[in-house]
Design an enzyme around this catalytic site. Structure first.
Site, PDB file in Angstrom:
ATOM      1  N   GLY A 239       0.775  -1.085   0.083  1.00  0.00           N
ATOM      2  CA  GLY A 239      -0.073   0.096   0.158  1.00  0.00           C
ATOM      3  C   GLY A 239       0.770   1.194   0.079  1.00  0.00           C
ATOM      4  N   GLU A 275       3.782  -6.697   1.726  1.00  0.00           N
ATOM      5  CA  GLU A 275       3.482  -7.088   0.348  1.00  0.00           C
ATOM      6  C   GLU A 275       3.394  -5.853  -0.532  1.00  0.00           C
ATOM      7  OE1 GLU A 275      -0.543  -8.292   0.990  1.00  0.00           O
ATOM      8  OE2 GLU A 275       0.265 -10.308   2.208  1.00  0.00           O
ATOM      9  N   PRO A 276       4.482  -5.400  -0.872  1.00  0.00           N
ATOM     10  CA  PRO A 276       4.705  -4.090  -1.550  1.00  0.00           C
ATOM     11  C   PRO A 276       4.466  -4.430  -3.047  1.00  0.00           C
ATOM     12  CG  PRO A 276       6.790  -4.748  -1.032  1.00  0.00           C
ATOM     13  CD  PRO A 276       6.015  -5.609  -0.182  1.00  0.00           C
ATOM     14  N   ARG A 314      -5.580   2.780 -16.154  1.00  0.00           N
ATOM     15  CA  ARG A 314      -5.573   3.707 -14.727  1.00  0.00           C
ATOM     16  C   ARG A 314      -6.095   5.015 -14.963  1.00  0.00           C
ATOM     17  NH1 ARG A 314      -1.919   4.903 -11.606  1.00  0.00           N
ATOM     18  NH2 ARG A 314      -3.248   4.145  -9.924  1.00  0.00           N
ATOM     19  N   TYR A 318      -9.292   5.059 -12.651  1.00  0.00           N
ATOM     20  CA  TYR A 318      -9.172   5.717 -11.338  1.00  0.00           C
ATOM     21  C   TYR A 318      -9.020   7.200 -11.431  1.00  0.00           C
ATOM     22  CZ  TYR A 318      -7.786   0.786 -10.393  1.00  0.00           C
ATOM     23  OH  TYR A 318      -7.728  -0.335 -10.438  1.00  0.00           O
ATOM     24  N   CYS A 346     -12.784   3.255 -29.330  1.00  0.00           N
ATOM     25  CA  CYS A 346     -14.122   4.046 -29.803  1.00  0.00           C
ATOM     26  C   CYS A 346     -14.853   4.151 -28.286  1.00  0.00           C
ATOM     27  CB  CYS A 346     -14.780   3.145 -30.531  1.00  0.00           C
ATOM     28  SG  CYS A 346     -13.868   3.119 -32.055  1.00  0.00           S
ATOM     29  N   GLU A 347     -14.374   5.111 -27.236  1.00  0.00           N
ATOM     30  CA  GLU A 347     -15.184   5.419 -26.507  1.00  0.00           C
ATOM     31  C   GLU A 347     -14.389   6.639 -25.725  1.00  0.00           C
ATOM     32  OE1 GLU A 347     -15.354   3.330 -22.653  1.00  0.00           O
ATOM     33  OE2 GLU A 347     -15.005   1.557 -23.813  1.00  0.00           O
ATOM     34  N   TYR A 375       0.236  -2.252 -12.399  1.00  0.00           N
ATOM     35  CA  TYR A 375      -0.851  -2.172 -12.628  1.00  0.00           C
ATOM     36  C   TYR A 375      -1.117  -1.463 -14.035  1.00  0.00           C
ATOM     37  CZ  TYR A 375      -1.386  -2.934  -7.525  1.00  0.00           C
ATOM     38  OH  TYR A 375      -1.223  -3.478  -6.297  1.00  0.00           O
TER      39      TYR A 375
END
Ligand code: LLP
Length: 421
Positions: A239, A275-276, A314, A318, A346-347, A375
């Site tokens: 995190g 757990e990075p 991303r 987000y 196409c959006e 990610y």
């Protein structure tokens, strides 16, 4: 700090000109730096020095086997969240004893595969999961080492889609119920308690929420020990955030994070696991893309790239910010213009940035999205039948394609048309 720097007017990945890779591989592609991955892993390792610890890289961030191998060779364990990730970690040469298995929905098949193949621990997230795991283990004549993931109900102060430590989130069991759940664990024949797990969210830019959560874990450790449980490991999740803009963001450093862990938990004599994901891989990767067109719209100008939301989701998902820099270094003081930077999908959601100030760019120029190593490739898809974006790993002056771009035939031939059609 990373290893994507301008040299004599051109962007390099370590000692390789990015344009040289683009000429050989085509665009778009992800490019990772071994030196940056190594540096970031070592920062965590040093931050926890003096405490028994294991860094289990959250491979969901970037899971190419070449990346796993770089980290495993440095001593990393892995945090996996699916049978596929478990198999991938094993294929990359990571021993089962260095793999922790997280996630709210582990299936019995996944449990069986991990128990048979070897596992350091399961981070259990609910009572039904714990019962299922016990049954699977007993059927195999084994016991499953577990921690219970507790939900400490703290506000991680991050994007709602990646916060996990509030009571309204689906993750973990409420910390208030933890003693009950551990008592149940002690009664289950296939379960062996080894510790406690907590993970409150991703891209945290302050230490305070971690500290609150870890203080609760310290208290719980004492309470569970008093109840007779052997708590020898504390898995503290991942995190820690990274700077996405290079200006005003200053998330805590691994060293500060490590010092805080020592303060809150050092006295308990537990082995610390972390757990990075993002901090290891994020700034170790860029996405390289080429300008297809410059297009003038009503009161705005569009920069249309050959990379799209299917390659890096991303920003669409987000509202994430990624620095986008030209591969040819702009001359100092060159005028900047505002662009909406978009892909060909196409959006309208296929927009990387709106009104982004950019130096002069022309058709055919290369740009790099910074901080795209985590990610990025792992969340890519073939939406619009666009080939899955390739990956390249650089090590000093060498580079290798670590996942090739599929051909159209390879993509299309995965479909089968039923014979009744
Ligand atoms: N451990 C667990 C149990 C997790 O769920 C996660 C991330 C991590 C570790 C690693 O967290 P990190 O150190 O990378 O922050 N796709 C989103 C991020 C999702 C994070 C999910 N869990 C994004 O692009 O921002």
């Amino acid at each position: 700090m990373d290893h994507f720097l301008y040299r004599q007017g051109a962007l390099y990945a370590e000692d390789v000109p990015v344009a040289e890779i683009a000429a050989e591989v085509g665009t778009p592609f992800y490019c990772y730096s071994t030196a940056t991955l190594t540096r970031h892993f070592r920062l965590f390792d040093e931050a926890l020095s003096g405490m028994p610890h294991m860094i289990c890289y959250a491979m969901k961030a970037a899971s190419n086997q070449a990346i796993l191998r770089v980290l495993a060779d440095l001593g990393a364990g892995m945090d996996v969240v699916s049978g596929g990730e478990y198999a991938r970690a094993r294929a990359a040469g990571v021993p089962g004893e260095k793999i922790v298995f997280s996630g709210v929905g582990k299936t019995r098949e996944e449990m069986r595969a991990a128990l048979e193949g070897g596992i350091r621990q399961f981070n259990v997230e609910s009572e039904p999961e714990m019962v299922a795991l016990s049954e699977v283990a007993v059927a195999l004549g084994l016991t499953a080492p577990i921690t219970v993931r507790v939900n400490p109900d703290v506000d991680a102060k991050t994007h709602a889609k990646i916060a996990t430590g509030k009571s309204e989130n689906k993750f973990g069991i409420p910390i208030a119920r933890a003693r009950e759940v551990y008592a149940q664990a002690a009664r289950l024949p296939g379960i062996r308690v080894v510790g406690i797990d907590v993970h409150i969210g991703s891209q945290l830019t302050e230490l305070a929420p971690f500290r609150l959560a870890y203080a609760k874990v310290a208290e719980l450790t004492e309470a569970l020990r008093a109840d007779g449980h052997k708590i020898t490991r504390l898995d503290l999740g991942g995190g820690l955030g990274i700077p996405y803009t290079r200006s005003n963001e200053a998330p805590p450093l691994p060293m500060e994070y490590g010092a805080m862990i020592r303060e809150e938990l050092g006295h308990l004599g537990c082995e610390i696991e972390i757990e990075p994901g993002r901090l290891v891989a994020g700034n170790a990767g860029i996405l390289v893309s080429r300008v297809i067109y410059l297009k003038s719209g009503e009161g705005r100008e569009f920069l249309i790239l050959d990379g799209a939301m299917n390659d890096l989701i991303r920003p669409a998902m987000y509202d994430a910010y990624h620095d986008i820099v030209p591969v040819i270094e702009p001359v100092a003081g060159s005028e900047q213009r505002a662009f909406d930077i978009v892909g060909p999908v196409c959006e309208s959601g296929d927009t990387f940035a709106k009104g982004r100030m950019m130096p002069p760019l022309a058709e055919g120029d290369l740009v790099a999205f910074r901080s795209a190593g985590a990610y990025g490739a792992v969340m890519a898809s073939e939406y619009n039948t666009r080939p899955l974006v390739p990956e390249v790993l650089v090590h000093e002056h060498q580079f290798a394609v670590i996942r090739p771009r599929p051909t159209f035939d390879e993509m299309i031939n995965r479909d089968t048309i039923p014979e009744w059609l």
